[in-house]
Design an enzyme around this catalytic site. Sequence first.
Site, PDB file in Angstrom:
ATOM      1  CD  GLU A   1      -3.427   3.840   3.152  1.00  0.00           C
ATOM      2  OE1 GLU A   1      -3.935   4.529   3.918  1.00  0.00           O
ATOM      3  OE2 GLU A   1      -3.652   2.555   2.882  1.00  0.00           O
TER       4      GLU A   1
ATOM      5  NE  ARG B   1      -3.754  -2.358   0.455  1.00  0.00           N
ATOM      6  CZ  ARG B   1      -4.567  -3.049   1.386  1.00  0.00           C
ATOM      7  NH1 ARG B   1      -4.961  -2.294   2.374  1.00  0.00           N
ATOM      8  NH2 ARG B   1      -5.232  -4.209   1.134  1.00  0.00           N
TER       9      ARG B   1
ATOM     10  NE  ARG C   1      -5.983   2.102  12.361  1.00  0.00           N
ATOM     11  CZ  ARG C   1      -7.298   1.990  12.195  1.00  0.00           C
ATOM     12  NH1 ARG C   1      -7.654   0.781  12.880  1.00  0.00           N
ATOM     13  NH2 ARG C   1      -8.014   2.475  11.733  1.00  0.00           N
ATOM     14  CG  HIS C   2      -1.841   3.052   8.297  1.00  0.00           C
ATOM     15  ND1 HIS C   2      -2.485   3.590   9.012  1.00  0.00           N
ATOM     16  CD2 HIS C   2      -2.919   2.555   7.387  1.00  0.00           C
ATOM     17  CE1 HIS C   2      -3.464   3.852   8.825  1.00  0.00           C
ATOM     18  NE2 HIS C   2      -3.945   3.328   7.783  1.00  0.00           N
TER      19      HIS C   2
ATOM     20  CB  SER D   1     -12.331  -5.586   4.854  1.00  0.00           C
ATOM     21  OG  SER D   1     -13.443  -4.785   4.140  1.00  0.00           O
TER      22      SER D   1
ATOM     23  CD  GLU E   1     -10.698  -3.526   8.283  1.00  0.00           C
ATOM     24  OE1 GLU E   1     -10.464  -2.570   7.901  1.00  0.00           O
ATOM     25  OE2 GLU E   1      -9.982  -4.472   7.688  1.00  0.00           O
TER      26      GLU E   1
ATOM     27  NE  ARG F   1      -4.226  -2.520  10.256  1.00  0.00           N
ATOM     28  CZ  ARG F   1      -5.087  -1.527  10.057  1.00  0.00           C
ATOM     29  NH1 ARG F   1      -6.280  -1.968   9.821  1.00  0.00           N
ATOM     30  NH2 ARG F   1      -4.562  -0.442   9.477  1.00  0.00           N
TER      31      ARG F   1
END
Lengths: 537, 537
Positions: free
Chosen positions: B311, B309, B317-318, B463, B460, B511
């Site tokens: 991002e 990712r 948490r990333h 998903s 979460e 996670r």
Amino acid sequence: MTSKTGATGVSEGEQVKSKSQLKKEEKLAAKAIKKEQFKTMNKTNTNDQESGEDISVGKYGVLKMIQSSKSVVSDRVFVDVKNIMTILADNSVWIRGRLHTSRAKGKQCFMVVRQQQWSIQVLAVVSDTISKQFVKFCSNINKESIVDIKGKVTRTPSKIGSCSQQDVELHIEELWVVSQSANQLPLLIEDASRPVKGDDDEDQGLNIKVNQDTRLDNRVIDLRTPANQAIFRLEAGVCKIFRDLLTAKGFVEIHTPKMINAASEGGANVFTISYFKGSAYLAQSPQLYKQMAIAGDFDRVFTIGAVFRAEDSNTYRHLTEFVGLDLEMAFKYHYHEVVDVIGSLFTNIFKGLRDNYQSEIKTICEQYPVEPFKFLDPPLKLEFPTAVNMLREAGVEMGDEDDLSTPNEKLLGRLVKAKYDTDFYILDKFPLAIRPFYTMPDPDSKVASNSYDMFMRGEEILSGAQRIHDFDYLIERAKHHQVDIEKIAAYIDAFRYGCPPHAGGGIGLERVVMLYLGLDNIRKVSMFPRDPKRLTP
Amino acid sequence: MTSKTGATGVSEGEQVKSKSQLKKEEKLAAKAIKKEQFKTMNKTNTNDQESGEDISVGKYGVLKMIQSSKSVVSDRVFVDVKNIMTILADNSVWIRGRLHTSRAKGKQCFMVVRQQQWSIQVLAVVSDTISKQFVKFCSNINKESIVDIKGKVTRTPSKIGSCSQQDVELHIEELWVVSQSANQLPLLIEDASRPVKGDDDEDQGLNIKVNQDTRLDNRVIDLRTPANQAIFRLEAGVCKIFRDLLTAKGFVEIHTPKMINAASEGGANVFTISYFKGSAYLAQSPQLYKQMAIAGDFDRVFTIGAVFRAEDSNTYRHLTEFVGLDLEMAFKYHYHEVVDVIGSLFTNIFKGLRDNYQSEIKTICEQYPVEPFKFLDPPLKLEFPTAVNMLREAGVEMGDEDDLSTPNEKLLGRLVKAKYDTDFYILDKFPLAIRPFYTMPDPDSKVASNSYDMFMRGEEILSGAQRIHDFDYLIERAKHHQVDIEKIAAYIDAFRYGCPPHAGGGIGLERVVMLYLGLDNIRKVSMFPRDPKRLTP
């Protein structure tokens, strides 16, 4: 409820229970489903009114898209096709599968329904319960559509050679189309499943064959052939056996980063990534990280993951992305402690495949015939000079410290097979000159190193070595190889704070599967292969 | 021969055999090793001649680099530190471990030798068999060096609180340095292992703590702490349980490409790769490939691998690269068939960790205390509107079709915990409007979809959804979302030739481990984490 857990009636003890249970559950299912089917059925039957009243109304049609509606509450029990045998004769069962073929013949329609590598014949004949319209509907369904079929299990007078279930067929009672396939298929499963005969793989013989690019361009269809179903199950088996064995021996699974800040091993053949405002590279191997885990006291580690090679090689055995099975292990005194673990790992993989994947191997061999894979237990271990001598005796001219060329590698495989009757062997003590700087030199030799390759059917599938664990000596060897110390600082630093002696290796998963099965192209064992010319699907 | 397979003398039945075996093997070992040791010993003892003749000559020193020499043939049996207990009292054993600490005190030197999460005290005292020089040598070894020690197992008068082996110590007989650590360490294991007290993780209290960047910059040392040894063993356990359970349920492991030709899901947050003369992208998820495997008749598949990712999120948490545990499964009538499989998967992971990783959990909790993870069996399943109501009752203002913000997600976790006493739950029926175009709408609702998230300690971790398997409907929904059909042609084509209804999900491994253990930063559970600012080591 799923087809895996449904009543299958295979085991003798469960037979009676299964039969009565099946009937009971069918009645329940019939009630529950009926409502939904009546709703959807009309749209399929309106075109079919030529012959007056349809006595099979409510027994066939196109099912409304399965959308998990509350109103569809089904306790219907599905049976796996592979489990439909004569023991179930005279029972009605439900199956969900693909329409493999259908052939109308007067008032009859012969269908073959396929489920992964298994298939069964389904017969629809006009009768006092089956209407002409129903049979016509059956014969008009597009191949590869997914259908739910209820039918009575019936013994066949003679074996059905074209199906996996040869002694029984289903006499149709209901048929519902769950998912329609397009009318035109880019390739037919029948063609894609046809056995290879002769040397020239795809294009031999009078029958239509499917060429490899067509297969790969339409991989979702190609994957449905029995051989492909079996190939990827066997591939999963290799990973499972690898992990189970190493875990049992105290190895810890780790995950290593694929994005790295410096190109490992000098920067050739590496893919570059745009990383925010800078650049990164795709890892060509997890080796540094495995070694860091050893320096970090994990003692024995393995990892399974993608490795990347930006080599512009368009051959039968190169991919730009493949799956590496990597392991690294601290040892006490001699790297042969590690070689023995890896050797027995392979022996156990071969045994595990032979013993637990017999059905897959048989299915694959039906399309791609090959001699069974032979191995010794414990495996054969040769030293490099022995291999050089064998090659020289066979007429090859090579120096003591030359690497094995690909043709010589293959020739050596044939010589070893002829002499030792094994398709797997370990070649130990490669010349130091042809191995990377971090390879531990053999202290008892001027030219050898503590490194090894392993081979299957004459091709390398593992490369490994004792790595230099001593900080000062590593720098000395790097300088000797004229490696820029600054560029490999992160690597060298891993050994600054004490590290046990260790060795390991990296295995190419796809090569192991390709060579075990004697297949001719690595793309056959990579579900979605990547090469310089292919990034899709 | 390795420490895992050596005689450990733990089981009662083996006690006698182990003792005699140990002695026999020691004698053999002593003979075999002696020659080598004498060769290398001089270099360490020459500096130490002040006090005349050394009665311990040949009993200590720096071992020559272990290079797998033929001349070192050792049958020496090493014992794992964790297995040294009072049952072995009065036996001499060999261990290989790291010098954790050493403290000289007059004629004595107290050492602690560490092996992964275990440790033992080793005592060297000047005596008629142990020279002053030997004791001095012991006290001068750099911390973190790897040492081979022979010592007599001796009961201690009182428990040794600072070691895992509290009832025994070793009285030294021999000591050889196998691999020397640098003199200066960038961080001390003692500091890096210190328990967290209070809220402010790293910087609290009077004792030195090690900040996270120092840890990560020197990961090979940081990984040696007992908590880190345990964290990554537990992480391996999560993967093992995930695979074992799914394999038992008929799932097939697949491998999906990380290099793809088109950015999945629109092109935001994707890393670009130079691919020969063109470009490629790093996959943000294996979803398309899992779905193709379903369309390709594999019925149930899972895959564990790197996902990427791009991002620019610098949060606790990333990560830019993490490990995805992904699964996809065909079902018969309702996607809850799949939700139930995933729910029971989690329950079984939690049970497996609780039952089989108790020692790891205990070790981690000693440094990072946390409430034990609570779960229900079967797991709690709530529908989205219920969650909205719970939040509104707690004073939150939100619309029926609003997504959960991160604070609301966490608040909901606390509300659920208070009401149901579980740290894990499933939230079903997310609003259609906030899910991707390929999500199956709920046919019984105007606003809901057949999609779900799962949560651990209010965050979460999965998903998932029923995906649209119908070719025409998928196009309709893509158009509705104004997705460019041409750009997703490869995806849509997968459903052109029949596909069973299916659902699945993607789990973030890091996670799951972070939240199960209640840790405060995802970098603690990624062995070599990657974030926008970190690409090393």
